[in-house]
Design a protein around this motif. Structure first.
Motif, PDB file in Angstrom:
ATOM      1  N   ASP A  24       0.838  -1.208   0.000  1.00 14.76           N
ATOM      2  CA  ASP A  24       0.000   0.000   0.000  1.00 14.76           C
ATOM      3  C   ASP A  24       0.871   1.256   0.000  1.00 14.76           C
ATOM      4  OD1 ASP A  24      -2.295  -1.514  -0.001  1.00 14.76           O
ATOM      5  OD2 ASP A  24      -2.624  -1.372   2.165  1.00 14.76           O
ATOM      6  N   ARG A  25       1.960   1.196   0.761  1.00 13.66           N
ATOM      7  CA  ARG A  25       2.873   2.345   0.826  1.00 13.66           C
ATOM      8  C   ARG A  25       3.495   2.615  -0.545  1.00 13.66           C
ATOM      9  NH1 ARG A  25       8.449   2.247   4.294  1.00 13.66           N
ATOM     10  NH2 ARG A  25       9.179   4.363   3.816  1.00 13.66           N
ATOM     11  N   LEU A  26       3.897   1.556  -1.246  1.00 12.71           N
ATOM     12  CA  LEU A  26       4.475   1.719  -2.577  1.00 12.71           C
ATOM     13  C   LEU A  26       3.434   2.257  -3.561  1.00 12.71           C
ATOM     14  CD1 LEU A  26       6.749  -1.429  -2.964  1.00 12.71           C
ATOM     15  CD2 LEU A  26       7.466   0.957  -2.715  1.00 12.71           C
ATOM     16  N   GLU A  27       2.196   1.813  -3.424  1.00 12.60           N
ATOM     17  CA  GLU A  27       1.144   2.359  -4.281  1.00 12.60           C
ATOM     18  C   GLU A  27       1.002   3.857  -4.061  1.00 12.60           C
ATOM     19  OE1 GLU A  27      -3.678   1.985  -5.098  1.00 12.60           O
ATOM     20  OE2 GLU A  27      -2.614   0.383  -4.023  1.00 12.60           O
ATOM     21  N   SER A  28       1.091   4.272  -2.795  1.00 13.07           N
ATOM     22  CA  SER A  28       0.990   5.692  -2.490  1.00 13.07           C
ATOM     23  C   SER A  28       2.173   6.467  -3.059  1.00 13.07           C
ATOM     24  CB  SER A  28       0.912   5.889  -0.973  1.00 13.07           C
ATOM     25  OG  SER A  28       0.899   7.239  -0.633  1.00 13.07           O
ATOM     26  N   LEU A  29       3.361   5.884  -3.000  1.00 11.02           N
ATOM     27  CA  LEU A  29       4.560   6.568  -3.478  1.00 11.02           C
ATOM     28  C   LEU A  29       4.622   6.654  -4.996  1.00 11.02           C
ATOM     29  CD1 LEU A  29       7.294   5.065  -1.100  1.00 11.02           C
ATOM     30  CD2 LEU A  29       6.586   7.459  -1.197  1.00 11.02           C
TER      31      LEU A  29
END
Length: 646
Positions: A574-579
């Motif tokens: 999820d964090r990578l999707e946000s980044l």
């Protein structure tokens, strides 16, 4: 709160005792902790003689010259008092608490004996430490704890570069610089400032004194306590010139909310972990308190290391610092501040990070490439490179191992940006020494004519030197041991993504020592990628014929992506999707992270920064590194490319 209400800490202790009794009555044990498997092997380390090193970054250790009796301590704390008086009587505050810290090698030494300082210098040099930063205690013309420094100055056998940090706060019984029960106070004035620098002139003129750009280094612990500090700094520099010195290199310690050196007119700042204290999570609920009077704080060492490693670059010159375990139980038994879960692995990675970032910092010239360790001998704060009964010489050996990886004599020092010479490239990450030559053999076999750009990231200068012996045109970058092969790949990709290569092969020293088939696993990945000249030519032909081909992954290692094999990584996905703006596709993943790729297909990697990656925590899944591995094929497809097998 009413006057009759018990303090919060008393309620906390009462709650802990009650909860412990309930758990025992019900037969419930403590929660199962997350265990770092690497720490299970961290036992006592014996002394060893190490070959000399010449690192591209110099390591200095903060040094407390307190371990000897002197009149003021006799008056304030009792006849014969030294820090050892507190260290020896410390007791654990919770189950598993490491106290007391018991010194070995020199034992409970007395710094009035210069032989002890001679041996400290020898020991530090043997383990790759460049110098000491001595705390200096000046109070309006009164100097404390100076006898060891005076005898060091007079005896060249204390063969160790040094600089001074002025501990310029009031000295109180609380040991924290607060104005409670002051024993001796600071009285700042123009006259005192000039007298201070004149007094230090003898130290500055010593051949062993640390100089940066030819200027003696002076660190101030709490520069914000000095009225009109910018003017004071100007006076100091002018007085240094009158003393025949070329000036001063002034540094502000980042303690007590001090950040930039600019407001003080100083040249640089230096970190002073664990400052600032207040930002760290509370770990007291994780332990069983055994001292009913305990009112202190318990934090986590990994939290401190991670915060400093992941700290964003600051827009000014700053020397980085790391610490050993930090625990002032010896000074404040019941009100101590403790950082638990120290590990040699965590310390070594933190130091390695500091060395690497300092080596590559474009704001620093070679003279300014210094980093610090807190501390050489802060025994009452539980932070000491000097050996103890628990880890032996492990603190020192971890230091040497990190410094040795940055030995400039191997010739692997920060250099020019990578350049392109051929249409094809290999990005190679080297960590495990025993796999370096087999991997180079594989590349020799795949490119016997040498018509390939070889870009190497390595955690050890010696590995890079070995590459240069066999591939003189290889372009090598020294990296820290963090993010496994992924963070080094991010750094390499940032260098090469726009150079115009047709295709690049990503490989690394996959060791898989925890698996009996580790060798077979690595060969299973390498053979379809670099097995022969024909293998390579077949891959390149596919990239030439299909401009939308983004990745070629060894067939058995392109596996379906499911929620089950991603379960430990959902938060980081999820964090990578946000980044990056790219969702996880749940299509497939390139297990082992070795593959051919077209540079344009992985451009989301450019959104990642070194600060995004945590320290290594053994072999546990669920890190950003593992999430990046799973996102590679999704990123390629999101950029409009296909993923195929070879």
């Amino acid at each position: 709160m009413s006057a009759s209400a018990p303090p919060v800490n008393r309620l906390r202790r009462l709650f802990i005792r009650c909860a412990t009794r309930v758990r025992r009555a019900l037969g419930i044990g403590s929660p199962i902790p997350v265990v770092d498997t690497a720490r299970l092997t961290e036992g006592y380390h014996a002394h060893q003689d190490n070959p000399p090193v010449d690192p591209c970054v110099k390591v200095l250790a903060y040094y407390l010259p307190q371990f000897h009796p002197f009149p003021q301590n006799d008056a304030w704390w009792g006849k014969g008092f030294t820090e050892w008086s507190n260290v020896g009587k410390a007791q654990p505050n919770y189950a598993g608490h490491y106290q007391p810290h018991c010194p070995i090698h020199l034992g409970y030494y007395d710094l009035r004996l210069v032989d002890n300082m001679i041996e400290q210098a020898r020991l530090a040099r043997n383990y790759g430490i460049y110098g000491f930063c001595y705390y200096f205690y000046w109070f309006n013309g009164t100097v404390l704890m100076h006898q060891p420094l005076e005898q060091m100055l007079a005896d060249p056998r204390v063969d160790m570069p040094f600089c001074l940090m002025w501990a310029n706060e009031n000295w109180s019984r609380r040991w924290d610089g607060k104005d409670d029960d002051i024993l001796i106070a600071q009285e700042h004035s123009r006259a005192d400032s000039l007298a201070f620098i004149r007094h230090l002139g003898r130290y500055f003129q010593d051949d062993r004194y640390v100089r940066v750009n030819g200027l003696p280094v002076l660190i101030v612990y709490r520069a914000n306590l000095i009225p009109d500090i910018a003017e004071t700094g100007r006076l100091w520099r002018e007085e240094a010139l009158r003393l025949g010195l070329p000036g001063l290199y002034l540094v502000a310690a980042q303690s007590f909310d001090i950040t930039s050196p600019a407001p003080f007119g100083f040249d640089a700042a230096v970190q002073f972990p664990p400052h600032p204290f207040r930002q760290y999570p509370d770990h007291q609920p994780e332990v069983t308190i055994t001292n009913p009077a305990f009112t202190g704080r318990i934090h986590g060492y990994p939290d401190v290391a991670q915060r400093f490693v992941q700290r964003a670059d600051e827009p000014y010159k700053v020397w980085r610092a790391c610490m050993l375990s930090w625990d002032n139980t010896a000074r404040k038994q019941d009100g101590a501040t403790i950082f638990k879960d120290f590990s040699l692995q965590g310390y070594q990675q933190w130091l390695s990070h500091n060395l690497n970032v300092t080596a590559h910092d474009p704001r620093l010239n070679d003279d300014e490439r210094l980093t610090f360790v807190n501390a050489w001998n802060e025994w009452a704060e539980g932070s000491h490179l000097e050996p103890d009964r628990r880890f032996g010489y492990g603190y020192l050996q971890a230091t040497y191992d990190a410094v040795q990886d940055h030995d400039s004599r191997w010739g692997i020092v920060p250099g020019h940006p990578w350049a392109r010479r051929h249409d094809v490239a290999v990005v190679l990450h080297l960590h495990y020494a025993e796999v370096v030559d087999p991997l180079l053999d594989q590349i020799d076999q795949a490119f016997p004519d040498g018509q390939v750009d070889l870009y190497v990231t390595t955690t050890a200068s010696a590995h890079g030197a070995r590459v240069r012996q066999r591939w003189p045109q290889a372009q090598v970058r020294l990296v820290e041991n963090r993010g496994r092969d992924i963070l080094p790949f991010v750094e390499a990709y940032r260098q090469i993504h726009s150079l115009g290569h047709l295709a690049v092969c990503k490989v690394h020293t996959k060791h898989s020592a925890y698996r009996p088939d580790g060798e077979r696993l690595r060969q299973g990945l390498l053979a379809p990628l670099l097995g022969s000249v024909a293998t390579v030519q077949a891959a390149l032909t596919r990239f030439r014929q299909d401009p939308k081909l983004g990745m070629l992954v060894p067939g058995p290692f392109l596996i379906p992506a499911t929620r089950r094999n991603a379960s430990s990584n959902l938060a980081n996905l999820d964090r990578l999707e946000s980044l990056t703006g790219v969702p996880y596709g749940y299509t497939d993943l390139a297990a082992g992270t070795m593959f051919w790729f077209r540079p344009a297909c992985l451009s989301p990697l450019l959104t990642l920064k070194p600060q995004d990656f945590d320290l290594e925590r053994g072999l546990a899944d669920g890190t950003l590194t593992h999430a990046v591995e799973r996102m590679m094929t999704s990123w390629a497809r999101a950029e409009g490319y296909t993923v195929a097998t070879c």
